[in-house]
Design a protein around this motif. Structure first.
Motif, PDB file in Angstrom:
ATOM      1  N   GLU A 149       0.698  -1.205   0.145  1.00  0.00           N
ATOM      2  CA  GLU A 149      -0.041  -0.138  -0.045  1.00  0.00           C
ATOM      3  C   GLU A 149       0.894   1.298   0.049  1.00  0.00           C
ATOM      4  O   GLU A 149       2.025   1.159   0.482  1.00  0.00           O
ATOM      5  CB  GLU A 149      -1.095   0.141   1.125  1.00  0.00           C
ATOM      6  N   MET A 150       0.192   2.407  -0.702  1.00  0.00           N
ATOM      7  CA  MET A 150       1.075   3.660  -0.377  1.00  0.00           C
ATOM      8  C   MET A 150       0.300   4.365   0.729  1.00  0.00           C
ATOM      9  O   MET A 150      -0.779   4.073   0.973  1.00  0.00           O
ATOM     10  CB  MET A 150       0.792   4.414  -1.582  1.00  0.00           C
ATOM     11  N   GLU A 151       0.935   5.163   1.372  1.00  0.00           N
ATOM     12  CA  GLU A 151       0.651   5.637   2.800  1.00  0.00           C
ATOM     13  C   GLU A 151      -0.495   6.994   2.501  1.00  0.00           C
ATOM     14  O   GLU A 151      -1.239   7.461   3.100  1.00  0.00           O
ATOM     15  CB  GLU A 151       1.525   5.956   3.801  1.00  0.00           C
ATOM     16  N   SER A 152       0.013   7.624   1.266  1.00  0.00           N
ATOM     17  CA  SER A 152      -0.862   8.810   0.982  1.00  0.00           C
ATOM     18  C   SER A 152      -0.769   9.135  -0.694  1.00  0.00           C
ATOM     19  O   SER A 152       0.166   8.390  -1.245  1.00  0.00           O
ATOM     20  CB  SER A 152      -0.501   9.962   1.889  1.00  0.00           C
ATOM     21  N   ARG A 203       8.852  -1.094   5.527  1.00  0.00           N
ATOM     22  CA  ARG A 203       8.425   0.461   5.002  1.00  0.00           C
ATOM     23  C   ARG A 203       9.288   1.187   4.075  1.00  0.00           C
ATOM     24  O   ARG A 203      10.512   0.971   4.829  1.00  0.00           O
ATOM     25  CB  ARG A 203       7.801   1.200   6.275  1.00  0.00           C
ATOM     26  N   THR A 204       9.159   1.691   3.118  1.00  0.00           N
ATOM     27  CA  THR A 204      10.159   2.188   2.418  1.00  0.00           C
ATOM     28  C   THR A 204       9.694   3.588   1.786  1.00  0.00           C
ATOM     29  O   THR A 204       8.497   4.065   1.497  1.00  0.00           O
ATOM     30  CB  THR A 204      10.258   1.554   0.926  1.00  0.00           C
ATOM     31  N   GLU A 205      10.759   4.488   2.318  1.00  0.00           N
ATOM     32  CA  GLU A 205      10.478   5.986   1.883  1.00  0.00           C
ATOM     33  C   GLU A 205      10.999   6.295   0.441  1.00  0.00           C
ATOM     34  O   GLU A 205      12.139   5.796   0.007  1.00  0.00           O
ATOM     35  CB  GLU A 205      11.424   6.884   2.960  1.00  0.00           C
ATOM     36  N   ILE A 206      10.052   6.635  -0.374  1.00  0.00           N
ATOM     37  CA  ILE A 206      10.518   7.057  -1.640  1.00  0.00           C
ATOM     38  C   ILE A 206      10.853   8.435  -1.750  1.00  0.00           C
ATOM     39  O   ILE A 206      10.288   9.422  -1.334  1.00  0.00           O
ATOM     40  CB  ILE A 206       9.210   6.948  -2.705  1.00  0.00           C
ATOM     41  N   ASP A 207      11.777   8.726  -2.673  1.00  0.00           N
ATOM     42  CA  ASP A 207      12.598  10.075  -2.837  1.00  0.00           C
ATOM     43  C   ASP A 207      13.202   9.887  -4.358  1.00  0.00           C
ATOM     44  O   ASP A 207      14.347   9.728  -4.184  1.00  0.00           O
ATOM     45  CB  ASP A 207      13.308  10.537  -1.709  1.00  0.00           C
ATOM     46  N   LEU A 208      12.556  10.210  -5.236  1.00  0.00           N
ATOM     47  CA  LEU A 208      13.110  10.063  -6.623  1.00  0.00           C
ATOM     48  C   LEU A 208      13.240  11.473  -7.352  1.00  0.00           C
ATOM     49  O   LEU A 208      12.429  12.227  -7.234  1.00  0.00           O
ATOM     50  CB  LEU A 208      12.123   8.747  -7.335  1.00  0.00           C
ATOM     51  N   ASP A 209      14.079  11.311  -8.219  1.00  0.00           N
ATOM     52  CA  ASP A 209      14.207  12.514  -9.141  1.00  0.00           C
ATOM     53  C   ASP A 209      12.945  12.734  -9.902  1.00  0.00           C
ATOM     54  O   ASP A 209      12.396  11.749 -10.428  1.00  0.00           O
ATOM     55  CB  ASP A 209      15.287  12.203 -10.321  1.00  0.00           C
ATOM     56  N   GLY A 210      12.362  13.948  -9.971  1.00  0.00           N
ATOM     57  CA  GLY A 210      11.140  14.083 -10.377  1.00  0.00           C
ATOM     58  C   GLY A 210      11.106  14.895 -11.824  1.00  0.00           C
ATOM     59  O   GLY A 210      10.210  15.395 -12.279  1.00  0.00           O
ATOM     60  N   THR A 267       4.425   0.691   2.024  1.00  0.00           N
ATOM     61  CA  THR A 267       4.368  -0.421   3.165  1.00  0.00           C
ATOM     62  C   THR A 267       4.189  -1.678   2.550  1.00  0.00           C
ATOM     63  O   THR A 267       3.036  -1.967   1.741  1.00  0.00           O
ATOM     64  CB  THR A 267       3.552  -0.129   4.380  1.00  0.00           C
ATOM     65  N   ALA A 268       5.005  -2.802   2.721  1.00  0.00           N
ATOM     66  CA  ALA A 268       4.495  -3.948   2.251  1.00  0.00           C
ATOM     67  C   ALA A 268       4.592  -4.959   3.249  1.00  0.00           C
ATOM     68  O   ALA A 268       5.321  -4.969   4.466  1.00  0.00           O
ATOM     69  CB  ALA A 268       5.729  -4.705   1.499  1.00  0.00           C
TER      70      ALA A 268
END
Length: 279
Positions: A149-152, A203-210, A267-268
């Motif tokens: 799931e994505m948290e938001s 739980r993984t925090e995503i932070d990618l080049d946009g 989160t998985a």
């Protein structure tokens, strides 16, 4: 809702399938790492992709588990047609089959799987506790269920974007949360009540080049849908700012900004059906 902005026609062309494809492409690295996490726990011969959408997850699983048969389940025949198309493009058509089924009607009649993959789909089920119990009872001991799931809503912008009132995205996300968009529970208790043993939560925090073409399109699509869905609740100033961001051209358009990131948390849960009598 009275939408009169010049980007309206473009935004309404974006189908749910297109949004799913964009999300999957932007998060492909995360998806690959998650499948590796699964590979440490399972060597499946039969995989069921629950709420398969356009089939990106199906094909990543097919690539990682070359001996497995995959069953993509979705209630949309249009989505399943996309699954078959992408499976054919990747050369997996002989190992991937599709099944049209409404998960609100219960677990479909498919052979028992070694791995069930439910990515961004479980929160759409009307009665997840009943569904999880039916799923658990249908599985053979040792089978693994992975829920993602994505948290938001994903975030793309800094607080101060140089136009409008600071904190636009945070305000929009607060309104979206109040309406239940992308809200989901911590599934751990629900999984355990259904009889699963929750082996791990990741739980993984995503932070990618946009600032790639795909990420810009993804940002524009998501923010455009926020604008459409929250138009009656946002201020005129915020609506104007969103219109400028989602415009095809202009100094403030997402297509020309250089400060975009793709941020969020996913989160998985890895949950296993134990052998009878095993605590």
């Amino acid at each position: 809702m009275n939408h009169h902005s010049h980007h309206e026609t473009h935004m309404h062309r974006d189908s749910p399938a297109d949004v799913l494809d964009l999300d999957a492409e932007v998060h492909r690295g995360y998806l690959a790492s998650l499948v590796e996490w699964i590979a440490d726990r399972s060597a499946p011969r039969v995989i069921v992709d629950v709420g398969a959408g356009t089939g990106t997850g199906t094909c990543v699983l097919a690539e990682r588990f070359p001996e497995a048969e995959l069953i993509a389940v979705d209630r949309s025949p249009q989505m399943l047609a996309r699954v078959r198309d992408i499976a054919g493009q990747y050369g997996f058509q002989d190992r991937v089959r599709t099944l049209e089924a409404d998960l609100d009607a219960g677990w479909p009649d498919v052979e028992s799987a070694d791995l069930v993959w439910a990515a961004l789909s479980l929160h759409h089920v009307r009665n997840p506790n009943v569904f999880l119990q039916q799923l658990h009872d249908s599985l053979k001991p040792g089978a693994l269920l992975v829920v993602v799931e994505m948290e938001s809503q994903p975030r793309f912008l800094p607080d101060d974007i140089g136009i409008g009132t600071q904190g636009l995205e945070a305000r929009a996300h607060t309104l979206a949360a109040e309406r239940g968009w992308n809200n989901h529970p911590d599934w751990s208790d629900d999984l355990e009540r259904a009889g699963f043993d929750v082996e791990a939560v990741r739980r993984t925090e995503i932070d990618l080049d946009g600032n790639t073409t795909t990420a810009r399109t993804y940002a524009r699509t998501v923010l455009g849908k926020l604008r459409e869905g929250l138009g009656n609740s946002l201020s005129a100033d915020d609506l104007d700012t969103l219109d400028r961001l989602c415009a095809d051209h202009g100094l403030d358009s997402l297509s020309t900004r250089t400060d975009l990131r793709v941020r969020g948390n996913r989160t998985a849960w890895a949950a296993r059906k134990l052998d009878r009598g095993v605590k």
